[in-house]
Design a protein around this motif. Structure first.
Motif, PDB file in Angstrom:
ATOM      1  N   ASP A 249       0.850  -1.281   0.016  1.00  0.00           N
ATOM      2  CA  ASP A 249      -0.168   0.134  -0.217  1.00  0.00           C
ATOM      3  C   ASP A 249       0.853   1.135   0.072  1.00  0.00           C
ATOM      4  O   ASP A 249       0.346   2.297  -0.589  1.00  0.00           O
ATOM      5  N   ALA A 250       1.817   1.218   0.878  1.00  0.00           N
ATOM      6  CA  ALA A 250       2.574   2.409   0.930  1.00  0.00           C
ATOM      7  C   ALA A 250       3.361   2.480  -0.318  1.00  0.00           C
ATOM      8  O   ALA A 250       3.689   3.643  -0.825  1.00  0.00           O
ATOM      9  N   LEU A 251       3.939   1.546  -0.987  1.00  0.00           N
ATOM     10  CA  LEU A 251       4.753   1.821  -2.063  1.00  0.00           C
ATOM     11  C   LEU A 251       3.867   1.808  -3.519  1.00  0.00           C
ATOM     12  O   LEU A 251       4.391   2.599  -4.233  1.00  0.00           O
ATOM     13  N   GLN A 252       2.791   1.511  -3.652  1.00  0.00           N
ATOM     14  CA  GLN A 252       1.899   1.420  -4.739  1.00  0.00           C
ATOM     15  C   GLN A 252       0.802   2.298  -4.681  1.00  0.00           C
ATOM     16  O   GLN A 252       0.219   2.840  -5.695  1.00  0.00           O
ATOM     17  N   GLY A 253       0.547   2.713  -3.384  1.00  0.00           N
ATOM     18  CA  GLY A 253      -0.615   3.682  -3.325  1.00  0.00           C
ATOM     19  C   GLY A 253      -1.900   3.314  -3.647  1.00  0.00           C
ATOM     20  O   GLY A 253      -2.050   2.127  -3.366  1.00  0.00           O
TER      21      GLY A 253
END
Length: 887
Positions: A249-253
């Motif tokens: 989630d943090a890396l791909q938004g």
């Protein structure tokens, strides 16, 4: 001193509690649960119990705050005045209180984590895997950082080392209370619901009070396996994929969950529970087989339920989400193998091809669990292949959210846990192997021990055949002192199965434990990789090698300061050797929960490791109360895994490696001076004539062996005349109970004094991660000591010289830690921990005073009094709960 009035007592307690700066929500929880406990003591305790508990509580708080000899004497006098029966009840009351406070502190941690997660920008992002990846990208470029992220590995290994003092029944009761506390948070706006929840809490606390706090019998190894399984069922099975999802989630938004994940599963679980037989005669080959079977049952049941849940939700019509050719072919294969079930499922889901497939896959997982050979999967790779057919079909049909949502989490679970859940590792002492090999080569009748050792290798081969090679392939050799100690394992494996048998595939892992063994480690490794079996295994694994380092025995051997320096040096030399040889090294850290056994915050310890000794792989033992503290609650488990994995990724950042390397070189002379001085001071204590018997007298070391903590004996031998036969856990546990914590700090004061230059030491503390971690851990250990209480224990020994040596070093170490860290008192830079220690200390004092009266009675008696013995053990359990660590 005169008896305090009730008003004065309330004032003393109130001022103490007001000075702890507790967050208001947490303060409310403590007050509520404390008042409920008070009500239980009035209703269920004997007459006057509540009043006696309050008398002792007020007296210990007063003694803690004003520190006068008169106040301490008054508190001790109250504890001594109780009958044994009343002291028993009072000890149980304080122990219950600590269980409730521990619960509140855990609940507050979860509350804070949830509040952070609810914010648009999480405040804890600085030490998350996502933040580490961003930082690393800035140093090495995004492509290289991505490669390192995708090869990241965090490998906790759960052990059954006996360090969890509370019964499982107590733990279960506390978990029920945790659920009620959650419900109470949600019911605060509804008075009626809040009252109902409090009524149920009162019932649960009454149950906690009435439950016997001590185990009547030691748990069997199988009991220990099932206890660890509870953590997997309740937490880890779902927490681990949640960690991966958070990173993605943090890396791909916003795209996360709608396209293939960036993150690859990086958690692998290991277990010694049911496999560690070093000094434990109750762990047999049969137990090892059962342990693997229990673990497989749990993970397959979890996978089956997850597949059923996902399958039932995949109600995508073929018109909107057409199946791929590969999915149609898979349906045909599954239908042919399970015709009746396929017909029934097709009837209920006529135009839902993806749903039909996943429901049939759930049946195949169930068949694997029940050993139905016609339907069972041969290995987890075949299940993964089928799941990816479904995933690819969904993605190709324009349903990426279904492809990379819950289905992806199931794939992550299979990749992380396989069909075995945790990689079951075997550990055995090198001396046992040498003795058995001598019997085998002699060619005569074999002893029971030799038969058992050989049977174990046959069981390992069986487990690899049934559950896959990852299920049981690591064999740890305790007290490795030569290359032959490792080669012997391969020779025994061949002898066990005979010329026609299947030799198990083994990664033999050396465990270097003592100071001398750590120094000899690089030479032993250089020799062993020349052995044929090792060369063959290195070639088969892409030149991967695992080496285990023991923190416990090295600390007991030379003291905590020299042990930490020796461990750093050994890691640096082993890592440099592996780099030269082109070997992918994994260092396995045998860390305990207590600071005297390598405990403390894992993430700061990782960042202080030598260059190339981590390289994106971190493996460590997790045991006893640490397992439940770190992995017992889902939110805390997710946070812990995220933090440790982030530190593992960051450890190989060029800036971190450069900082450690340059600091180690800059302060090499400081390390040399500290090493020599601390060892000399430690030896002056432990090598003094009569030290072992004195240690057994001034601590409850002998009595700790009576606690039914675990299946493993507390000592390798029967005598306490030599510390060599005493295991590290009771060594640490006994000093902790005596409120001395000697195993965590002794020698550091002398070491820093030997350097002497305060300005240079402060600079070293700022610039040298190894020293900072060591000093900070010692600060935490010292904060839980109490010189007034410690002196009472030391007076039991009739050795003023040894007692004074301990007290002098305690004061010297405390003084230097405060000066080096630049504070005015211990833990000035860690306010949350400082608050927790201060809030607990006077209550722990109450239990320590009860323990002292029991210990004095036992030391004075010619034969042990069972009532005093029970009282002592109750106090041991309570102090362990109050200090939150044992061994």
């Amino acid at each position: 001193m005169q008896e305090l009035t009730q008003t004065q007592a309330i004032d003393i307690v109130g001022r103490f509690e007001a000075g702890q700066e507790i967050p208001e929500e947490m303060r409310g929880d403590v007050r509520m649960l404390g008042s409920l406990l008070g009500r239980v003591l009035r209703e269920s305790g004997s007459e006057g119990l509540f009043e006696d508990v309050e008398r002792l509580r007020t007296a210990t708080i007063q003694a803690y705050t004003d520190e006068t000899p008169e106040a301490f004497a008054k508190a001790a006098g109250i504890a001594d005045s109780f009958t044994v029966e009343r002291a028993d009840e009072v000890a149980r009351a304080f122990t219950c209180y600590f269980h409730l406070v521990n619960l509140v502190e855990e609940h507050q941690r979860v509350r804070i984590l949830r509040e952070r997660d609810a914010r648009p920008e999480r405040q804890d992002a600085a030490d998350s895997v996502a933040a580490a990846f961003t930082h690393l990208s800035g140093e090495v470029g995004e492509e290289t950082a991505l490669q390192r992220l995708q090869s990241l590995r965090f490998h906790p290994v759960f052990t059954a080392h006996p360090t969890e003092a509370r019964r499982r029944a107590i733990s279960t009761s506390i978990r029920r209370l945790a659920t009620l506390l959650e419900e109470h948070d949600g019911a605060v706006r509804s008075g009626a619901q809040a009252r109902r929840t409090q009524r149920r809490m009162l019932e649960e606390i009454d149950t906690l009070w009435r439950t016997a706090p001590l185990r009547s019998e030691k748990p069997s190894p199988t009991d220990e396996v099932r206890a660890v399984m509870a953590v997997f069922d309740d937490t880890l099975f779902t927490a681990v994929p949640h960690v991966y999802r958070r990173v993605d989630d943090a890396l791909q938004g916003a795209a996360s969950g709608g396209r293939p994940p960036v993150v690859r599963p990086f958690v692998r679980l290991g277990s010694w529970v049911g496999g560690d037989r070093d000094g434990n005669p109750f762990v047999t080959a049969s137990v090892t087989r059962k342990a693997a079977g229990i673990a497989s049952e749990h993970v397959l049941l979890g996978l089956e339920r997850a597949a059923l849940r996902i399958g039932r939700g995949l109600t995508l019509d073929a018109a909107t989400t057409p199946p791929s050719d590969a999915l149609v072919a898979l349906w045909q294969r599954l239908k042919d193998a399970d015709e009746d079930a396929a017909k029934e499922i097709a009837t209920r889901s006529p135009d839902e091809p993806h749903r039909r497939i996943v429901l049939l896959l759930a049946r195949k997982i169930a068949a694997t669990r029940t050993r139905n050979a016609d339907l069972a999967y041969r290995d987890p790779e075949h299940l993964l292949s089928d799941l990816r057919v479904v995933q690819d079909s969904l993605a190709a049909a324009g349903a990426p959210r279904q492809a990379y949502g819950h289905l992806q989490q199931l794939i992550w679970q299979v990749e992380s846990f396989g069909f075995h859940l945790a990689e079951l590792e075997v550990r055995q002492h090198s001396a046992v192997h040498r003795a058995v090999l001598a019997e085998v080569e002699a060619g005569g009748a074999l002893s029971d021990q030799a038969e058992e050792v050989l049977e174990l290798f046959r069981v390992i081969a069986f487990l690899q055949e049934r559950y896959g090679p990852r299920a049981a392939g690591r064999y740890v050799v305790s007290f490795t002192q030569s290359a032959d100690d490792l080669a012997t394992v391969h020779r025994l494996a061949r002898a066990a199965v005979g010329p026609a048998g299947t030799v198990p595939v083994l990664d033999v892992v050396p465990l270097f434990e003592t100071f001398a063994d750590l120094r000899a480690a690089p030479g032993i490794l250089a020799e062993i990789v020349e052995h044929e079996e090792f060369r063959t295994r290195l070639d088969a694994t892409g030149r991967r090698l695992e080496v285990m380092l023991g923190y416990s025995d090295s600390s007991k051997d030379v003291g905590p300061v020299a042990a930490n320096l020796a461990l750093y040096e050994a890691q640096a030399e082993i890592a440099a050797w592996a780099d030269r040889e082109g070997i992918e090294l994994t260092l396995f850290h045998g860390r305990g929960g207590a600071l005297g056994r390598g405990g403390g915050p894992a993430n700061s310890a990782i960042l202080a490791q030598p260059p190339h000794s981590v390289d994106g792989r971190f493996k460590l033992t997790e045991q006893g109360e640490v397992i439940f503290a770190r992995y017992g609650d889902p939110a805390i488990a997710i946070r812990h895994i995220d933090q440790v994995a982030a530190a593992t990724l960051m450890a190989s950042a060029p800036s971190n490696e450069q900082r450690n390397s340059e600091a180690a070189a800059r302060y090499a002379d400081v390390a040399e001076a500290m090493d020599a001085a601390s060892r000399e001071r430690f030896f002056a204590l432990v090598k003094a004539d009569g030290f072992a018997s004195w240690f057994a007298r001034v601590t409850p070391m002998e009595e700790i062996g009576l606690l039914a903590l675990g299946s493993r004996p507390a000592r390798r031998g029967l005598s306490v005349e030599s510390l060599e036969d005493l295991r590290a856990i009771p060594w640490v546990f006994a000093w902790t109970q005596a409120r001395i914590n000697l195993a965590g700090w002794f020698g550091l004061g002398t070491a820093l004094e030997a350097v002497g230059d305060e300005d240079r030491l402060r600079a070293a503390y700022r610039e040298w991660p190894l020293l900072r971690t060591l000093v900070d851990n010692v600060g935490m250990s010292l904060a839980k000591t109490d010189a007034r209480i410690a002196r009472q224990y030391l007076d039991l020994g009739d050795r003023d010289d040894l007692a004074q040596l301990v007290l002098d070093e305690l004061e010297l170490t405390r003084s230097w830690v405060i000066r080096v860290t630049g504070g005015e008192q211990l833990l000035d830079g860690k306010p949350v921990l400082q608050r927790a220690v201060k809030m607990r200390s006077p209550y722990v004092d109450a239990l320590s005073l009860i323990q002292l009266r029991a210990l004095r009675a036992l030391r004075a008696a010619e034969t042990p009094d069972p009532e005093q013995q029970r009282l002592l053990l109750l106090s041991v359990s309570g102090v362990a709960a109050g200090l939150q660590n044992t061994g």
